[in-house]
Write an enzyme that holds these catalytic residues in place. Structure first.
Site, mmCIF file in Angstrom:
data_model
loop_
_atom_site.group_PDB
_atom_site.id
_atom_site.type_symbol
_atom_site.label_atom_id
_atom_site.label_comp_id
_atom_site.label_asym_id
_atom_site.label_seq_id
_atom_site.Cartn_x
_atom_site.Cartn_y
_atom_site.Cartn_z
ATOM 1 N N SER A 4 4.747 -7.081 2.976
ATOM 2 C CA SER A 4 4.883 -5.986 3.937
ATOM 3 C C SER A 4 4.018 -6.134 5.178
ATOM 4 O O SER A 4 4.312 -5.531 6.198
ATOM 5 C CB SER A 4 4.585 -4.656 3.247
ATOM 6 O OG SER A 4 3.380 -4.731 2.526
ATOM 7 N N HIS A 63 10.772 -4.272 0.748
ATOM 8 C CA HIS A 63 11.127 -4.585 2.141
ATOM 9 C C HIS A 63 12.335 -5.515 2.240
ATOM 10 O O HIS A 63 12.777 -5.828 3.344
ATOM 11 C CB HIS A 63 9.938 -5.209 2.882
ATOM 12 C CG HIS A 63 8.971 -4.199 3.397
ATOM 13 N ND1 HIS A 63 9.215 -3.431 4.509
ATOM 14 C CD2 HIS A 63 7.766 -3.802 2.942
ATOM 15 C CE1 HIS A 63 8.201 -2.617 4.730
ATOM 16 N NE2 HIS A 63 7.312 -2.817 3.781
ATOM 17 N N LYS A 109 12.963 2.903 2.321
ATOM 18 C CA LYS A 109 12.886 2.128 3.563
ATOM 19 C C LYS A 109 14.292 1.983 4.148
ATOM 20 O O LYS A 109 14.814 2.947 4.681
ATOM 21 C CB LYS A 109 12.179 0.811 3.289
ATOM 22 C CG LYS A 109 10.691 1.091 3.011
ATOM 23 C CD LYS A 109 9.846 -0.097 2.665
ATOM 24 C CE LYS A 109 8.391 0.340 2.570
ATOM 25 N NZ LYS A 109 7.685 -0.223 1.429
HETATM 26 C C1 LIG Z 1 6.699 0.452 0.588
HETATM 27 C C2 LIG Z 1 6.493 -0.429 -0.561
HETATM 28 C C3 LIG Z 1 6.474 0.092 -1.859
HETATM 29 C C4 LIG Z 1 6.525 1.568 -2.110
HETATM 30 O O1 LIG Z 1 7.786 2.106 -1.871
HETATM 31 P P1 LIG Z 1 7.928 3.690 -1.646
HETATM 32 O O2 LIG Z 1 9.348 3.961 -1.980
HETATM 33 O O3 LIG Z 1 7.582 3.950 -0.214
HETATM 34 O O4 LIG Z 1 6.986 4.349 -2.578
HETATM 35 C C5 LIG Z 1 6.359 -0.780 -2.917
HETATM 36 N N1 LIG Z 1 6.256 -2.125 -2.711
HETATM 37 C C6 LIG Z 1 6.256 -2.649 -1.482
HETATM 38 C C7 LIG Z 1 6.158 -4.130 -1.321
HETATM 39 C C8 LIG Z 1 6.364 -1.825 -0.369
HETATM 40 O O5 LIG Z 1 6.354 -2.355 0.856
#
Ligand SMILES: *Cc1c(COP(=O)(O)O)cnc(C)c1O
Length: 411
Positions: free
Chosen positions: A195, A223, A254
Protein backbone atom coordinates in the site's frame (compact mmCIF):
# COMPACT_ATOMS: atom_id res chain seq x y z
CA UNK A 1 -23.46 22.51 19.63
CA UNK A 2 -21.32 25.28 21.07
CA UNK A 3 -22.55 24.61 24.60
CA UNK A 4 -21.68 20.93 24.23
CA UNK A 5 -18.12 21.68 23.15
CA UNK A 6 -17.63 24.13 25.97
CA UNK A 7 -19.00 21.67 28.48
CA UNK A 8 -16.78 18.79 27.38
CA UNK A 9 -13.70 20.99 27.27
CA UNK A 10 -14.37 22.18 30.78
CA UNK A 11 -14.99 18.73 32.17
CA UNK A 12 -12.05 16.84 30.67
CA UNK A 13 -9.16 19.15 29.94
CA UNK A 14 -7.87 19.43 33.49
CA UNK A 15 -7.88 15.76 34.40
CA UNK A 16 -4.32 14.41 34.72
CA UNK A 17 -5.13 10.78 33.87
CA UNK A 18 -4.35 11.07 30.17
CA UNK A 19 -1.54 13.62 30.39
CA UNK A 20 0.88 11.12 28.82
CA UNK A 21 -1.13 11.32 25.60
CA UNK A 22 -0.84 15.09 25.51
CA UNK A 23 2.91 14.74 25.95
CA UNK A 24 3.13 12.37 22.98
CA UNK A 25 1.05 14.69 20.83
CA UNK A 26 3.42 17.51 21.74
CA UNK A 27 6.28 15.33 20.57
CA UNK A 28 4.57 14.82 17.19
CA UNK A 29 4.04 18.57 16.92
CA UNK A 30 7.73 19.16 17.64
CA UNK A 31 8.68 16.65 14.91
CA UNK A 32 6.31 18.27 12.42
CA UNK A 33 4.31 15.09 11.81
CA UNK A 34 1.22 16.06 13.79
CA UNK A 35 -1.84 16.27 11.53
CA UNK A 36 -5.41 17.43 11.59
CA UNK A 37 -8.05 15.37 9.82
CA UNK A 38 -9.03 16.85 6.49
CA UNK A 39 -12.80 16.92 6.19
CA UNK A 40 -14.54 16.07 2.91
CA UNK A 41 -17.48 18.40 2.29
CA UNK A 42 -19.01 16.56 -0.66
CA UNK A 43 -18.57 13.16 -2.26
CA UNK A 44 -15.36 11.26 -2.91
CA UNK A 45 -14.50 12.29 -6.48
CA UNK A 46 -11.53 13.18 -8.71
CA UNK A 47 -12.21 16.82 -7.83
CA UNK A 48 -13.90 17.54 -4.52
CA UNK A 49 -13.86 19.85 -1.51
CA UNK A 50 -11.87 19.28 1.66
CA UNK A 51 -12.09 21.87 4.44
CA UNK A 52 -13.96 24.12 2.05
CA UNK A 53 -11.23 24.09 -0.61
CA UNK A 54 -11.64 22.64 -4.10
CA UNK A 55 -8.87 20.13 -4.78
CA UNK A 56 -7.84 17.53 -7.30
CA UNK A 57 -8.05 14.42 -5.21
CA UNK A 58 -5.07 12.06 -5.42
CA UNK A 59 -5.52 10.71 -1.91
CA UNK A 60 -8.43 8.29 -2.04
CA UNK A 61 -8.58 4.58 -2.78
CA UNK A 62 -11.62 5.15 -4.96
CA UNK A 63 -9.75 3.56 -7.90
CA UNK A 64 -12.77 3.05 -10.13
CA UNK A 65 -15.01 5.89 -9.05
CA UNK A 66 -17.48 3.51 -7.42
CA UNK A 67 -17.82 5.42 -4.11
CA UNK A 68 -20.37 7.68 -5.75
CA UNK A 69 -21.51 5.57 -8.71
CA UNK A 70 -25.27 5.94 -9.39
CA UNK A 71 -25.83 2.18 -9.51
CA UNK A 72 -24.28 1.66 -6.07
CA UNK A 73 -26.29 4.53 -4.64
CA UNK A 74 -29.51 3.15 -6.09
CA UNK A 75 -28.74 -0.32 -4.76
CA UNK A 76 -28.09 1.10 -1.29
CA UNK A 77 -31.30 3.12 -1.30
CA UNK A 78 -33.40 0.22 -2.58
CA UNK A 79 -31.97 -2.13 0.08
CA UNK A 80 -32.54 0.47 2.79
CA UNK A 81 -36.14 0.95 1.73
CA UNK A 82 -36.73 -2.77 1.68
CA UNK A 83 -34.70 -4.02 4.66
CA UNK A 84 -33.98 -0.97 6.85
CA UNK A 85 -30.66 0.43 8.02
CA UNK A 86 -29.25 -2.22 10.34
CA UNK A 87 -28.86 -5.97 10.56
CA UNK A 88 -29.65 -6.05 14.27
CA UNK A 89 -27.18 -8.70 15.39
CA UNK A 90 -23.94 -10.49 14.72
CA UNK A 91 -23.98 -13.01 11.88
CA UNK A 92 -24.04 -16.08 14.14
CA UNK A 93 -26.99 -14.94 16.24
CA UNK A 94 -29.67 -13.29 14.11
CA UNK A 95 -27.82 -10.87 11.84
CA UNK A 96 -27.33 -12.97 8.70
CA UNK A 97 -29.60 -11.45 6.10
CA UNK A 98 -30.27 -13.10 2.75
CA UNK A 99 -28.35 -10.28 1.07
CA UNK A 100 -25.22 -11.16 3.09
CA UNK A 101 -25.36 -14.72 1.77
CA UNK A 102 -25.97 -13.50 -1.78
CA UNK A 103 -22.95 -11.20 -1.60
CA UNK A 104 -20.72 -14.04 -0.36
CA UNK A 105 -21.93 -16.31 -3.16
CA UNK A 106 -21.37 -13.58 -5.71
CA UNK A 107 -17.80 -12.94 -4.58
CA UNK A 108 -16.98 -16.66 -4.48
CA UNK A 109 -18.27 -17.07 -8.04
CA UNK A 110 -16.38 -13.97 -9.19
CA UNK A 111 -13.13 -15.24 -7.69
CA UNK A 112 -13.63 -18.82 -8.87
CA UNK A 113 -13.42 -20.37 -5.39
CA UNK A 114 -15.70 -22.60 -3.34
CA UNK A 115 -16.75 -20.12 -0.72
CA UNK A 116 -16.40 -16.63 0.74
CA UNK A 117 -17.06 -14.93 4.06
CA UNK A 118 -17.57 -11.18 4.33
CA UNK A 119 -16.23 -9.27 7.33
CA UNK A 120 -16.96 -5.72 8.50
CA UNK A 121 -13.68 -4.50 7.01
CA UNK A 122 -10.50 -5.68 5.36
CA UNK A 123 -8.79 -5.06 8.67
CA UNK A 124 -11.06 -7.45 10.55
CA UNK A 125 -10.88 -9.97 7.70
CA UNK A 126 -7.10 -10.17 8.05
CA UNK A 127 -6.88 -9.91 11.81
CA UNK A 128 -9.79 -12.29 12.39
CA UNK A 129 -8.51 -14.89 9.95
CA UNK A 130 -4.81 -15.00 10.78
CA UNK A 131 -5.58 -15.08 14.51
CA UNK A 132 -8.08 -17.92 14.23
CA UNK A 133 -6.46 -20.36 11.79
CA UNK A 134 -3.16 -20.57 13.71
CA UNK A 135 -2.14 -21.13 17.31
CA UNK A 136 0.96 -20.64 19.42
CA UNK A 137 2.67 -23.81 18.18
CA UNK A 138 2.53 -22.46 14.59
CA UNK A 139 4.68 -20.15 12.46
CA UNK A 140 3.87 -17.12 10.36
CA UNK A 141 6.25 -15.97 7.64
CA UNK A 142 5.36 -12.41 6.78
CA UNK A 143 6.78 -9.83 4.35
CA UNK A 144 8.29 -6.92 6.28
CA UNK A 145 5.98 -4.46 4.53
CA UNK A 146 2.74 -6.36 5.10
CA UNK A 147 -0.28 -4.40 6.30
CA UNK A 148 -0.85 -3.60 9.98
CA UNK A 149 -3.96 -5.81 10.10
CA UNK A 150 -1.83 -8.86 9.21
CA UNK A 151 0.69 -7.96 11.88
CA UNK A 152 -2.04 -7.56 14.49
CA UNK A 153 -3.66 -10.85 13.46
CA UNK A 154 -0.29 -12.58 13.68
CA UNK A 155 0.28 -11.23 17.18
CA UNK A 156 -3.21 -12.21 18.29
CA UNK A 157 -2.70 -15.76 17.03
CA UNK A 158 0.21 -16.25 19.43
CA UNK A 159 2.13 -17.98 16.61
CA UNK A 160 5.85 -17.42 16.18
CA UNK A 161 6.37 -14.61 13.67
CA UNK A 162 9.25 -14.68 11.17
CA UNK A 163 9.59 -11.59 9.02
CA UNK A 164 11.23 -11.91 5.60
CA UNK A 165 12.83 -9.03 3.74
CA UNK A 166 10.50 -7.26 1.35
CA UNK A 167 9.63 -9.56 -1.58
CA UNK A 168 12.73 -11.62 -0.81
CA UNK A 169 11.61 -15.14 -1.69
CA UNK A 170 15.06 -16.62 -1.01
CA UNK A 171 14.96 -15.16 2.49
CA UNK A 172 11.46 -16.59 3.01
CA UNK A 173 12.81 -19.99 1.94
CA UNK A 174 15.74 -19.75 4.38
CA UNK A 175 13.30 -19.07 7.19
CA UNK A 176 11.10 -21.99 6.09
CA UNK A 177 14.11 -24.30 6.04
CA UNK A 178 15.06 -23.29 9.57
CA UNK A 179 11.68 -24.42 10.87
CA UNK A 180 10.83 -27.23 8.50
CA UNK A 181 11.24 -29.94 11.15
CA UNK A 182 9.28 -28.07 13.79
CA UNK A 183 5.86 -29.58 14.43
CA UNK A 184 3.76 -26.40 13.95
CA UNK A 185 1.96 -25.36 10.78
CA UNK A 186 3.55 -22.71 8.60
CA UNK A 187 1.70 -19.82 6.98
CA UNK A 188 3.30 -17.62 4.32
CA UNK A 189 1.59 -14.30 3.85
CA UNK A 190 2.07 -11.36 1.52
CA UNK A 191 0.19 -8.33 0.36
CA UNK A 192 -0.83 -8.65 -3.30
CA UNK A 193 -0.09 -4.95 -3.76
CA UNK A 194 1.89 -3.07 -1.12
CA UNK A 195 0.00 0.00 0.00
CA UNK A 196 2.84 2.46 0.49
CA UNK A 197 5.01 1.67 -2.55
CA UNK A 198 2.52 0.22 -5.01
CA UNK A 199 4.68 -2.75 -5.92
CA UNK A 200 3.26 -6.25 -6.49
CA UNK A 201 3.97 -9.20 -4.18
CA UNK A 202 5.81 -12.27 -5.58
CA UNK A 203 2.66 -14.39 -5.35
CA UNK A 204 3.64 -17.15 -7.78
CA UNK A 205 7.11 -17.69 -6.28
CA UNK A 206 5.71 -17.78 -2.77
CA UNK A 207 3.13 -20.34 -3.97
CA UNK A 208 6.07 -22.48 -5.20
CA UNK A 209 7.62 -22.27 -1.73
CA UNK A 210 4.37 -23.22 -0.05
CA UNK A 211 3.95 -26.20 -2.35
CA UNK A 212 7.54 -27.29 -1.67
CA UNK A 213 7.35 -26.96 2.13
CA UNK A 214 3.68 -27.76 2.67
CA UNK A 215 2.94 -24.27 4.00
CA UNK A 216 -0.38 -22.46 3.92
CA UNK A 217 -0.42 -19.64 1.36
CA UNK A 218 -2.29 -16.42 2.11
CA UNK A 219 -2.56 -13.22 0.08
CA UNK A 220 -4.03 -9.88 1.15
CA UNK A 221 -5.38 -8.32 -2.02
CA UNK A 222 -6.81 -5.11 -0.57
CA UNK A 223 -5.16 -2.80 -3.11
CA UNK A 224 -5.34 -5.38 -5.90
CA UNK A 225 -9.09 -5.94 -5.70
CA UNK A 226 -10.67 -4.15 -8.67
CA UNK A 227 -7.24 -3.16 -9.94
CA UNK A 228 -5.25 -6.26 -10.99
CA UNK A 229 -6.31 -9.50 -12.67
CA UNK A 230 -9.16 -10.23 -15.08
CA UNK A 231 -11.96 -7.68 -14.38
CA UNK A 232 -10.15 -6.76 -11.16
CA UNK A 233 -10.08 -10.25 -9.65
CA UNK A 234 -6.84 -9.40 -7.90
CA UNK A 235 -3.16 -10.34 -7.85
CA UNK A 236 -3.87 -14.03 -7.32
CA UNK A 237 -5.81 -14.13 -10.59
CA UNK A 238 -3.18 -11.88 -12.23
CA UNK A 239 -0.58 -14.61 -11.56
CA UNK A 240 -2.96 -17.49 -12.35
CA UNK A 241 -2.58 -18.82 -8.78
CA UNK A 242 -6.22 -19.20 -7.70
CA UNK A 243 -5.86 -22.93 -7.10
CA UNK A 244 -2.63 -22.51 -5.12
CA UNK A 245 -3.60 -19.81 -2.64
CA UNK A 246 -5.35 -21.25 0.40
CA UNK A 247 -6.59 -17.96 1.83
CA UNK A 248 -7.39 -14.93 -0.32
CA UNK A 249 -8.35 -11.71 1.42
CA UNK A 250 -9.89 -8.76 -0.37
CA UNK A 251 -11.43 -5.47 0.60
CA UNK A 252 -14.78 -3.95 -0.32
CA UNK A 253 -13.64 -0.56 0.98
CA UNK A 254 -11.25 0.54 -1.76
CA UNK A 255 -11.97 -0.05 -5.46
CA UNK A 256 -15.32 -1.70 -4.62
CA UNK A 257 -16.32 1.67 -3.19
CA UNK A 258 -18.28 0.75 -0.06
CA UNK A 259 -17.02 -1.00 3.07
CA UNK A 260 -15.97 -4.47 4.13
CA UNK A 261 -13.47 -7.23 3.68
CA UNK A 262 -13.73 -10.82 2.60
CA UNK A 263 -11.93 -14.12 2.72
CA UNK A 264 -12.13 -16.58 -0.18
CA UNK A 265 -11.11 -20.22 -0.13
CA UNK A 266 -12.39 -23.72 0.44
CA UNK A 267 -15.83 -24.40 1.92
CA UNK A 268 -14.18 -25.75 5.08
CA UNK A 269 -12.01 -22.67 5.54
CA UNK A 270 -15.09 -20.46 5.34
CA UNK A 271 -17.15 -22.73 7.61
CA UNK A 272 -14.31 -22.70 10.11
CA UNK A 273 -14.18 -18.88 10.04
CA UNK A 274 -17.97 -18.79 10.58
CA UNK A 275 -17.29 -20.72 13.80
CA UNK A 276 -14.05 -19.18 15.00
CA UNK A 277 -13.22 -15.74 13.54
CA UNK A 278 -13.83 -13.34 16.39
CA UNK A 279 -14.91 -10.24 14.42
CA UNK A 280 -17.46 -12.46 12.65
CA UNK A 281 -18.74 -13.87 15.95
CA UNK A 282 -18.64 -10.76 18.11
CA UNK A 283 -19.31 -7.75 15.91
CA UNK A 284 -22.52 -6.87 14.06
CA UNK A 285 -22.78 -7.52 10.33
CA UNK A 286 -23.10 -4.91 7.59
CA UNK A 287 -26.22 -2.89 7.04
CA UNK A 288 -28.14 -4.24 4.02
CA UNK A 289 -27.27 -1.07 2.08
CA UNK A 290 -23.57 -1.94 2.22
CA UNK A 291 -24.11 -5.50 1.02
CA UNK A 292 -26.33 -4.26 -1.81
CA UNK A 293 -23.78 -1.62 -2.89
CA UNK A 294 -21.06 -4.25 -3.03
CA UNK A 295 -23.20 -6.55 -5.17
CA UNK A 296 -23.76 -3.68 -7.62
CA UNK A 297 -20.00 -3.00 -7.65
CA UNK A 298 -19.17 -6.57 -8.72
CA UNK A 299 -21.69 -6.22 -11.57
CA UNK A 300 -19.82 -3.11 -12.67
CA UNK A 301 -16.47 -4.94 -12.59
CA UNK A 302 -17.99 -7.57 -14.89
CA UNK A 303 -19.78 -5.13 -17.18
CA UNK A 304 -17.60 -2.04 -17.34
CA UNK A 305 -14.01 -3.28 -17.73
CA UNK A 306 -13.25 0.04 -19.46
CA UNK A 307 -13.01 1.59 -15.98
CA UNK A 308 -10.03 -0.61 -15.20
CA UNK A 309 -8.50 0.18 -18.58
CA UNK A 310 -8.84 3.91 -17.89
CA UNK A 311 -7.30 3.43 -14.45
CA UNK A 312 -4.22 1.85 -15.99
CA UNK A 313 -3.83 4.31 -18.86
CA UNK A 314 -4.16 7.25 -16.43
CA UNK A 315 -1.58 5.60 -14.16
CA UNK A 316 0.87 5.09 -16.98
CA UNK A 317 0.56 8.68 -18.17
CA UNK A 318 0.83 10.17 -14.67
CA UNK A 319 3.88 8.12 -13.69
CA UNK A 320 5.66 8.76 -17.01
CA UNK A 321 5.18 12.49 -16.65
CA UNK A 322 6.34 12.52 -13.01
CA UNK A 323 9.49 10.60 -13.89
CA UNK A 324 10.17 12.88 -16.83
CA UNK A 325 10.13 16.00 -14.65
CA UNK A 326 12.62 14.27 -12.36
CA UNK A 327 10.56 13.21 -9.35
CA UNK A 328 11.74 10.20 -7.35
CA UNK A 329 8.69 7.96 -7.67
CA UNK A 330 10.40 4.86 -6.30
CA UNK A 331 12.67 2.32 -7.93
CA UNK A 332 15.94 3.72 -6.50
CA UNK A 333 16.18 3.32 -2.73
CA UNK A 334 12.53 2.29 -2.44
CA UNK A 335 10.51 -0.31 -4.36
CA UNK A 336 9.21 0.63 -7.80
CA UNK A 337 5.48 1.12 -8.15
CA UNK A 338 3.72 -1.25 -10.53
CA UNK A 339 0.19 -0.05 -9.82
CA UNK A 340 -1.81 3.21 -9.51
CA UNK A 341 -0.26 3.83 -6.05
CA UNK A 342 2.43 6.40 -6.81
CA UNK A 343 4.81 7.49 -4.06
CA UNK A 344 6.56 10.81 -4.58
CA UNK A 345 9.57 10.32 -2.34
CA UNK A 346 10.71 13.38 -0.39
CA UNK A 347 12.76 11.74 2.38
CA UNK A 348 12.47 13.99 5.42
CA UNK A 349 9.23 13.61 7.42
CA UNK A 350 8.70 17.28 8.22
CA UNK A 351 9.47 18.41 4.69
CA UNK A 352 7.02 15.82 3.35
CA UNK A 353 4.24 17.09 5.59
CA UNK A 354 5.04 20.68 4.58
CA UNK A 355 4.99 19.65 0.91
CA UNK A 356 1.63 17.95 1.32
CA UNK A 357 0.19 21.06 3.02
CA UNK A 358 1.60 23.34 0.32
CA UNK A 359 0.08 21.13 -2.39
CA UNK A 360 -3.26 21.37 -0.63
CA UNK A 361 -3.02 25.18 -0.57
CA UNK A 362 -2.47 25.02 -4.32
CA UNK A 363 -5.49 22.78 -4.90
CA UNK A 364 -4.07 19.26 -4.77
CA UNK A 365 -4.92 16.65 -2.17
CA UNK A 366 -2.09 14.11 -1.72
CA UNK A 367 -1.35 12.61 1.66
CA UNK A 368 2.04 12.97 3.33
CA UNK A 369 3.20 9.69 4.86
CA UNK A 370 6.12 9.55 7.29
CA UNK A 371 7.71 7.29 9.89
CA UNK A 372 6.50 4.96 11.40
CA UNK A 373 4.14 4.16 8.48
CA UNK A 374 7.16 4.14 6.14
CA UNK A 375 10.86 3.81 7.07
CA UNK A 376 12.69 6.82 8.51
CA UNK A 377 14.14 8.92 5.69
CA UNK A 378 11.68 7.51 3.12
CA UNK A 379 8.77 9.85 3.76
CA UNK A 380 6.64 10.49 0.72
CA UNK A 381 3.56 12.11 -0.64
CA UNK A 382 1.41 9.27 -1.87
CA UNK A 383 -0.63 9.84 -5.01
CA UNK A 384 -3.30 7.40 -6.14
CA UNK A 385 -4.65 7.59 -9.66
CA UNK A 386 -8.25 6.69 -10.46
CA UNK A 387 -10.17 5.85 -13.61
CA UNK A 388 -12.22 9.03 -13.24
CA UNK A 389 -9.44 11.62 -13.43
CA UNK A 390 -9.51 13.46 -16.77
CA UNK A 391 -6.38 14.31 -18.75
CA UNK A 392 -6.91 17.98 -17.84
CA UNK A 393 -7.08 17.16 -14.14
CA UNK A 394 -3.96 15.01 -14.31
CA UNK A 395 -2.07 17.74 -16.17
CA UNK A 396 -3.16 20.32 -13.62
CA UNK A 397 -2.06 17.99 -10.80
CA UNK A 398 1.35 17.57 -12.46
CA UNK A 399 1.68 21.32 -12.83
CA UNK A 400 0.92 21.89 -9.13
CA UNK A 401 3.28 19.10 -8.05
CA UNK A 402 6.12 20.42 -10.20
CA UNK A 403 5.76 24.11 -9.32
CA UNK A 404 5.40 23.42 -5.60
CA UNK A 405 8.32 20.99 -5.53
CA UNK A 406 10.57 23.48 -7.32
CA UNK A 407 9.59 26.27 -4.95
CA UNK A 408 10.38 24.01 -1.98
CA UNK A 409 13.59 22.68 -3.53
CA UNK A 410 12.34 19.13 -3.66
CA UNK A 411 12.92 19.03 -7.40
C1 LIG B 1 -6.62 -0.96 3.36
C2 LIG B 1 -5.97 -2.25 3.60
C3 LIG B 1 -6.56 -3.18 4.47
C4 LIG B 1 -7.77 -2.84 5.27
O1 LIG B 1 -8.93 -2.78 4.49
P1 LIG B 1 -10.21 -2.01 5.07
O2 LIG B 1 -11.34 -2.60 4.30
O3 LIG B 1 -10.00 -0.56 4.80
O4 LIG B 1 -10.29 -2.31 6.52
C5 LIG B 1 -5.96 -4.42 4.61
N1 LIG B 1 -4.82 -4.73 3.93
C6 LIG B 1 -4.23 -3.85 3.10
C7 LIG B 1 -3.00 -4.26 2.37
C8 LIG B 1 -4.78 -2.59 2.92
O5 LIG B 1 -4.18 -1.71 2.11
Amino acid sequence: METLTTLSDASTSKRPQLAHLTAQLDELRAKGTYFKLRVLDDEQGPVCHYDGREVINLASNNYLGLCDHPKLREAAIAATKRYGVGSGAVRTIAGTMRIHMELEEKIAAFKGVEACVVFQSGFTANAGTVSSILGKQDFILSDELNHASIIDGARLSGAKIKVFRHKDVAHAEELLQEIQHEPGRKLVITDGVFSMDGDIGPVAELCDLCDKYGAIMMVDDAHASGVLGRNGRGSVDHFGCTQRVDVQVGTLSKAIGALGGYVCGSRDLIDYLYHRARPFLFSTSHPPSVAASCMAAFDILENEPERIERLWSNTKYFQQQLAEVGFDIGGKSTPKSETPITPVIVGDGRKTMDFSRALFEQGLMATGIAFPTVPEGKARVRCIMTSEHTKEQIDKALEILTATAKRMEIL
